[in-house]
Design an enzyme around this catalytic site. Structure first.
Site: not given
Ligand SMILES: *Cc1c(COP(=O)(O)O)cnc(C)c1O
Length: 396
Positions: A113, A184, A209-210, A355
């Protein structure tokens, strides 16, 4: 055994919506509004500042961290909540780099990400020690774990394709090469069985939150393996201090995972998370995984049979996927808007990925069948080909 009809009844889902985006933002647990209201009225309202003690607000990051720990194979006292995932990535990476002073390479993959990569880039610039972020294709990670790698930093499940890395094997390989690992778990925690202890992960981070349904802006979590409990925290905030209320001008890190706390935690958001975690207490991750595979296999089979112009972007082997399925199409954005306008909510990731997340706690096989019927109708009749579906919103 997990009773999925019972877990579904614990979520609020709007009438007429099939929600295939719990991988981005989980829906509201029915118990959450009352729990948040209690935190607002009975705790904040009546106890005011005394609630930090009386309502246990100060311990919440550790207490809820332990409950998340149970979902990812982490022992008590090794997971703590707070901040955003971006911040937790930064913290883990800064501590890990400091543990490998002679090495300069952070190895990651192009499926990571972007924020994880951005945080690494920012940290490298701040350190000014000549570190390098080396990003390779996901399938080339194993071949690139060389002796100059300080830290292998990967997202276990690729946010675009759902591709699943072998956490245990890559960690073993990284350790053999003298590197540390940061995993992660943004698309893993609550989605698939995870065992950071068995995999010997050094650090793990993730969001709530996911798949964990804490609501928009819910705090992230960080895991530090017990062997590394004495790492220096890069973000030396007062709540990670050994004695925050001694108000000592000199920083001394707290014991164990407490040192990964930074500042004041988001209490109202943690109240929502607490209600969400009550649901997870009664759930068997192996049953979730089996059901998620059943739902996603059915989805793929139906979409491929009815929509030949959509190309599967996820691994075909279900054991190599997380809990999402992605398809490619040059008009993916408009197709997704057409789906959403008909109550099937997924999302779009540039340049061409549609997705769909599969969340057994509240998604049924009938939902999947119905979603594929709506999608085939859109594709068969080019219903996506309308100007209003091509207008890009800020969040896709
Ligand atoms: C959703 C997601 C994030 C989001 O990061 P925030 O700091 O919570 O906005 C970061 N890394 C990955 C791999 C994600 O899927």
């Amino acid at each position: 055994m997990t009773d999925f009809a019972a877990t579904r009844a614990l979520f609020h889902l709007p009438e007429g919506v099939i929600y295939l985006d719990g991988n981005s933002l989980g829906p509201v647990p029915k118990a959450a509004p009352a729990r948040v209201t209690q935190a607002v009225q009975a705790e904040w309202g009546e106890m005011l500042i005394t609630a930090w003690n009386k309502a246990g607000w100060m311990e919440m990051p550790a207490r809820l961290g332990d409950r998340i720990g149970r979902l990812i194979g982490a022992p008590e006292g090794t997971v703590v909540l707070g901040d955003t995932l971006s911040i937790k990535v930064y913290q883990a990476l800064a501590s890990a780099l400091e543990m490998r002073p002679g090495r300069k390479v952070i190895l990651s993959d192009s499926g990571n990400f972007p924020t994880d990569l951005y945080m690494a880039q920012g940290l490298i610039a701040s350190l000014g020690q000549g570190h390098e972020l080396r990003t390779v294709a996901p399938e080339d990670v194993a071949a690139n774990i060389t002796e100059d790698v300080a830290v292998l930093m990967l997202t276990e499940v690729d946010y675009r394709t759902g591709r699943l890395h072998d956490m245990a094997a890559l960690t073993a390989q990284a350790h053999a090469a003298g590197a540390l690992t940061i995993w992660d778990l943004a698309h893993s925690a609550g989605a698939i069985p995870v065992d950071v202890t068995a995999a010997r992960a050094d650090f793990a981070v993730g969001c709530t939150y996911k798949y964990l349904n804490s609501g928009p802006g819910g705090p992230a979590f960080i895991y530090v393996a017990p062997d590394h409990a004495d790492v220096r925290p890069a973000l030396s905030g007062w709540l990670g201090h050994e004695a925050p209320f001694a108000f000592d001008p000199a920083y001394r890190p707290g014991t164990g995972i407490a040192r990964m706390r930074v500042g004041t935690p988001p209490v109202l958001q943690m109240a929502a998370l607490e209600a969400a975690l009550d649901i997870w207490d009664g759930v068997d991750m192996a049953a979730i995984r089996a059901r998620s595979i059943e739902l996603s296999e059915a989805f793929i089979a139906r979409v491929e049979a009815a929509c030949p112009t959509l190309t599967l972007a996820s691994p075909r082997d279900a054991t190599r996927r997380g809990s999402q399925v992605s398809f490619r199409h040059p008009h993916g954005y408009a197709i997704m808007q057409a789906l959403i306008s008909r109550g099937v909510i997924g999302d779009f990731r540039a340049p061409d990925i549609l997705r769909f997340g599969f969340t057994p706690l509240y998604l049924t096989p009938e939902d999947v069948t119905q979603a594929t019927e709506i999608l085939s109708e859109i594709m068969e009749n080019d219903l996506w080909d309308r100007p209003e579906y091509k207008h890009r919103a800020a969040v896709t």
